[in-house]
Design an enzyme around this catalytic site. Structure first.
Site, PDB file in Angstrom:
ATOM      1  N   HIS A  18      -3.737  12.607   3.916  1.00 57.49           N
ATOM      2  CA  HIS A  18      -3.607  13.180   5.083  1.00 57.49           C
ATOM      3  C   HIS A  18      -2.591  12.473   5.959  1.00 57.49           C
ATOM      4  O   HIS A  18      -1.739  11.568   5.516  1.00 57.49           O
ATOM      5  CB  HIS A  18      -4.843  13.582   5.498  1.00 57.49           C
ATOM      6  N   HIS A  21      -2.446   8.499   5.952  1.00 59.49           N
ATOM      7  CA  HIS A  21      -2.030   7.879   4.948  1.00 59.49           C
ATOM      8  C   HIS A  21      -0.366   8.012   4.881  1.00 59.49           C
ATOM      9  O   HIS A  21       0.340   7.286   4.771  1.00 59.49           O
ATOM     10  CB  HIS A  21      -2.325   8.390   3.577  1.00 59.49           C
ATOM     11  N   CYS A 126     -21.452  -0.351  -0.075  1.00 63.67           N
ATOM     12  CA  CYS A 126     -21.050   0.798   0.545  1.00 63.67           C
ATOM     13  C   CYS A 126     -19.735   1.439  -0.247  1.00 63.67           C
ATOM     14  O   CYS A 126     -18.745   0.724  -0.402  1.00 63.67           O
ATOM     15  CB  CYS A 126     -20.441   0.647   2.007  1.00 63.67           C
ATOM     16  N   CYS A 129     -16.619   1.735   1.819  1.00 70.86           N
ATOM     17  CA  CYS A 129     -15.913   0.634   1.895  1.00 70.86           C
ATOM     18  C   CYS A 129     -15.204   0.061   0.369  1.00 70.86           C
ATOM     19  O   CYS A 129     -14.544  -0.563   0.293  1.00 70.86           O
ATOM     20  CB  CYS A 129     -16.529  -0.588   2.424  1.00 70.86           C
ATOM     21  N   CYS A 143     -23.869   2.589   6.945  1.00 69.89           N
ATOM     22  CA  CYS A 143     -22.446   1.593   7.236  1.00 69.89           C
ATOM     23  C   CYS A 143     -22.069   1.966   8.588  1.00 69.89           C
ATOM     24  O   CYS A 143     -21.780   3.451   8.675  1.00 69.89           O
ATOM     25  CB  CYS A 143     -21.858   2.043   5.990  1.00 69.89           C
ATOM     26  N   HIS A 146     -18.647   4.407   7.831  1.00 70.83           N
ATOM     27  CA  HIS A 146     -18.424   5.547   7.142  1.00 70.83           C
ATOM     28  C   HIS A 146     -20.008   6.497   7.562  1.00 70.83           C
ATOM     29  O   HIS A 146     -20.078   7.495   6.703  1.00 70.83           O
ATOM     30  CB  HIS A 146     -18.550   5.414   5.654  1.00 70.83           C
ATOM     31  N   LYS A 292     -11.686  11.344  15.490  1.00 73.57           N
ATOM     32  CA  LYS A 292     -11.225  10.639  14.335  1.00 73.57           C
ATOM     33  C   LYS A 292     -11.257  11.648  13.209  1.00 73.57           C
ATOM     34  O   LYS A 292     -11.750  12.638  13.192  1.00 73.57           O
ATOM     35  CB  LYS A 292     -12.525   9.935  14.172  1.00 73.57           C
ATOM     36  N   LYS A 295     -13.423  14.490   7.319  1.00 74.83           N
ATOM     37  CA  LYS A 295     -13.604  15.546   6.156  1.00 74.83           C
ATOM     38  C   LYS A 295     -14.382  16.666   6.867  1.00 74.83           C
ATOM     39  O   LYS A 295     -13.908  17.790   6.677  1.00 74.83           O
ATOM     40  CB  LYS A 295     -14.262  15.132   5.034  1.00 74.83           C
TER      41      LYS A 295
HETATM   42  N1  MSP Z   1      -7.429   1.893  -1.851  1.00 73.32           N
HETATM   43  C1  MSP Z   1      -7.511   1.324  -0.531  1.00 73.32           C
HETATM   44  C2  MSP Z   1      -6.387   0.318  -0.398  1.00 73.32           C
HETATM   45  C3  MSP Z   1      -6.128  -0.852  -1.555  1.00 73.32           C
HETATM   46  S1  MSP Z   1      -4.735  -1.707  -1.362  1.00 73.32           S
HETATM   47  C4  MSP Z   1      -4.585  -2.875  -2.305  1.00 73.32           C
HETATM   48  C5  MSP Z   1      -7.622   2.215   0.442  1.00 73.32           C
HETATM   49  N2  MSP Z   1      -7.404   3.301   0.079  1.00 73.32           N
HETATM   50  S2  MSP Z   1      -7.349   4.394   1.522  1.00 73.32           S
HETATM   51  O1  MSP Z   1      -6.841   5.714   0.598  1.00 73.32           O
HETATM   52  O2  MSP Z   1      -8.565   4.540   2.097  1.00 73.32           O
HETATM   53  O3  MSP Z   1      -6.150   4.279   2.531  1.00 73.32           O
HETATM   54  C6  MSP Z   1      -6.324   3.497   3.725  1.00 73.32           C
HETATM   55  C7  MSP Z   1      -5.070   3.424   4.263  1.00 73.32           C
HETATM   56  O4  MSP Z   1      -4.805   4.933   5.019  1.00 73.32           O
HETATM   57  C8  MSP Z   1      -5.265   2.630   5.675  1.00 73.32           C
HETATM   58  O5  MSP Z   1      -5.499   1.246   5.718  1.00 73.32           O
HETATM   59  C9  MSP Z   1      -4.107   3.158   6.595  1.00 73.32           C
HETATM   60  O6  MSP Z   1      -3.049   2.397   5.988  1.00 73.32           O
HETATM   61  C10 MSP Z   1      -4.323   4.600   6.199  1.00 73.32           C
HETATM   62  N3  MSP Z   1      -4.850   5.299   7.220  1.00 73.32           N
HETATM   63  C11 MSP Z   1      -6.035   6.136   6.718  1.00 73.32           C
HETATM   64  N4  MSP Z   1      -6.477   6.751   7.970  1.00 73.32           N
HETATM   65  C12 MSP Z   1      -5.659   6.517   8.815  1.00 73.32           C
HETATM   66  C13 MSP Z   1      -5.732   6.850  10.161  1.00 73.32           C
HETATM   67  N5  MSP Z   1      -6.593   7.746  10.687  1.00 73.32           N
HETATM   68  N6  MSP Z   1      -4.785   6.200  10.986  1.00 73.32           N
HETATM   69  C14 MSP Z   1      -3.706   5.471  10.657  1.00 73.32           C
HETATM   70  N7  MSP Z   1      -3.843   5.194   9.294  1.00 73.32           N
HETATM   71  C15 MSP Z   1      -4.823   5.636   8.409  1.00 73.32           C
HETATM   72  O7  MSP Z   1      -8.313   1.647   1.547  1.00 73.32           O
END
Ligand code: MSP
Length: 472
Positions: A18, A21, A126, A129, A143, A146, A292, A295
């Site tokens: 999304h 990311h 969790c 996390c 949590c 989440h 926020k 999903k």
């Molecule tokens: N797999 C772990 C990371 C391992 S790195 C060794 C993870 N993955 S995740 O798919 O949950 O991605 C998290 C990352 O997505 C966040 O750290 C951030 O970079 C990005 N974001 C997810 N949602 C976001 C927002 N709402 N706003 C900004 N960034 C966001 O954690």
């Protein structure tokens, strides 16, 4: 040759990408493009984190065998970045053999340092996390991040002696002010460490999906221990030439995962006798129209949809001009459209168009010899190098607005018949500045930058390039 190694987190495959990311990946892309333009040899790594428990649950929910599920999801992530024009140099999958080799090597080194021991663990886990969570941190049994009930787990695991590195970590962070940025995150991490670090389990036995722990049937490597190592995998570790890019110049992450990157990861590297990354920068989180991203709300904006409606540069412009990098922000659909019209179509698109038309009409499309540009680039360079991305981009926009004001005040169109020399001087100065602006925009808005350069290429106007941001 100077080098720059930049990474994004590797993303979980339990869901599709999304805009949150995409924000991290796009920001890494801006920085990677900036250093390439400075003729640095850049390694820009991203990828997917597959060996998580949430992958098992997602595959079950999708009714697919897990190997097929992870393959399909990895393809979705990889092609999403491709479609968004991300300039990553590699794409790590944690189910690859190459990654497994890197993980085994780091385990070997950490074991050799005497930092792995067996113990039993009881606690709440969790899956959101992918981490144990202290009972004291639960809110109404859930949590806090989440809003889900954690699982109670009792396991025999391998543990990593994180506590041993407490002082060394503090010393490193304190003596390297840029190591963790922005400053708010640095303070957070320091105070977390000062509360006392506890060893953490680095293997799991209640789960079979993952990298098998070496020589220990029934245990798999804990997903974060595995995932963090991806930053070494991308350099070719443990091949000898991994030091070409290691240590990384910059790990870009979201603030949600700073504990893992700023505490666990450096301690693992210290234990393995490897140099630490030069900087970890945690950006903020953003909401969508005040909420926020979730999903259940179904408000997760798809970056590909935004791109197909407005072009990728509009998305890039919005994210990096509206949200100060490092702070929390807001993605607002209304504002997105406004910015398209005012900043992109009016300020920039019209400017390029006006100058091109003047030259086509009054100089037969021939630009003539250009003077030097009158824009200072030092503040721009400084801002990007300090990761003040919105400062840098807004600075370029100020120059675009100045150029509009310059035209408005000098009115070259009125001088065509009265003072042709002055007319030519004004339009050429504008083109010279526009071409420099195109250079400065290259990391942020690669398509538009290319269009500006193409409009004024080879000393003549190219109307076939077309409008930059057509009115919607
Ligand atoms: N797999 C772990 C990371 C391992 S790195 C060794 C993870 N993955 S995740 O798919 O949950 O991605 C998290 C990352 O997505 C966040 O750290 C951030 O970079 C990005 N974001 C997810 N949602 C976001 C927002 N709402 N706003 C900004 N960034 C966001 O954690």
């Amino acid at each position: 040759m100077n080098k720059f190694y930049i990474t994004t987190p590797i993303y979980y495959v339990n869901d599709i990408p999304h805009i949150g990311h995409a924000y991290t990946t796009l920001s890494a892309d801006v920085i990677a493009r900036y250093w390439r333009q400075k003729e640095y040899e850049v390694l820009f790594a991203t990828g997917v984190d597959e060996n998580a428990q949430k992958t098992v649950q997602a595959a079950e929910a999708a009714g697919k065998p897990i190997v097929e599920y992870t393959q399909d999801m990895a393809d979705i992530w990889r092609t999403t970045w491709e479609k968004l024009g991300i300039s990553n140099d590699c794409f790590i999958r944690t189910t690859s053999d190459k990654h497994k080799t890197a993980v085994y090597e780091i385990i070997k080194r950490v074991q050799a340092g005497g930092d792995i021991y067996k113990d039993s663990y009881k606690g709440f886990y969790c899956v959101g996390c992918e981490s144990f969570i202290k009972e004291a941190d639960l809110v109404d049994g859930l949590c806090p991040d989440h809003k889900t009930e954690p699982q109670w787990l009792e396991e025999d695991n391998f543990f990593f002696k994180l506590s041993k590195y407490q002082q060394q970590l503090l010393d490193h962070i304190e003596s390297h002010p840029d190591f963790i940025q922005p400053i708010s995150r640095r303070h957070e991490v320091l105070s977390f460490i000062k509360q006392g670090l506890q060893d953490f389990s680095v293997s799991r036995s209640t789960q079979q999906w993952g990298i098998p722990w070496p020589d220990e049937p029934g245990q798999v490597v804990y997903v974060w221990f595995d995932a963090l190592t991806n930053y070494l995998t991308a350099t070719g570790f443990p091949e000898e030439d991994f030091t070409k890019f290691w240590p990384a110049d910059l790990h870009l992450i979201g603030k949600d995962i700073s504990k893992f990157h700023c505490i666990y990861w450096p301690a693992m590297l210290m234990s393995a006798g490897l140099p630490l990354p030069k900087q970890i920068f945690a950006h903020g989180f953003f909401t969508i129209d005040g909420q926020k991203i979730s999903k259940s709300l179904g408000n997760a904006v798809d970056p590909l949809t935004m791109m197909s409606k407005y072009g990728i540069d509009t998305l890039r412009y919005y994210l990096f001009s509206e949200i100060p990098f490092g702070e929390d922000g807001e993605f607002n659909h209304q504002r997105f459209q406004t910015v398209y019209t005012t900043d992109l179509a009016d300020d920039l698109g019209n400017l390029v168009q006006r100058v091109a038309v003047l030259i086509s009409k009054h100089l037969d499309g021939v630009i003539g010899e250009l003077p030097g540009p009158t824009i200072k680039v030092d503040p721009y360079d400084q801002a990007i190098q300090e990761l003040k991305l919105s400062t840098a981009l807004k600075g370029v926009w100020q120059e675009i607005r100045n150029l509009n004001v310059y035209l408005q005040e000098n009115k070259p169109w009125e001088k065509v018949s009265t003072d042709k020399v002055e007319f030519e001087r004004i339009v050429r100065q504008t083109v010279a500045n526009l071409l420099l602006i195109a250079d400065l925009l290259k990391p942020f808005l690669p398509d538009s930058s290319q269009k500006i350069s193409a409009t004024f290429a080879d000393g003549k106007i190219h109307p076939e390039v077309g409008l930059l941001f057509p009115k919607k």
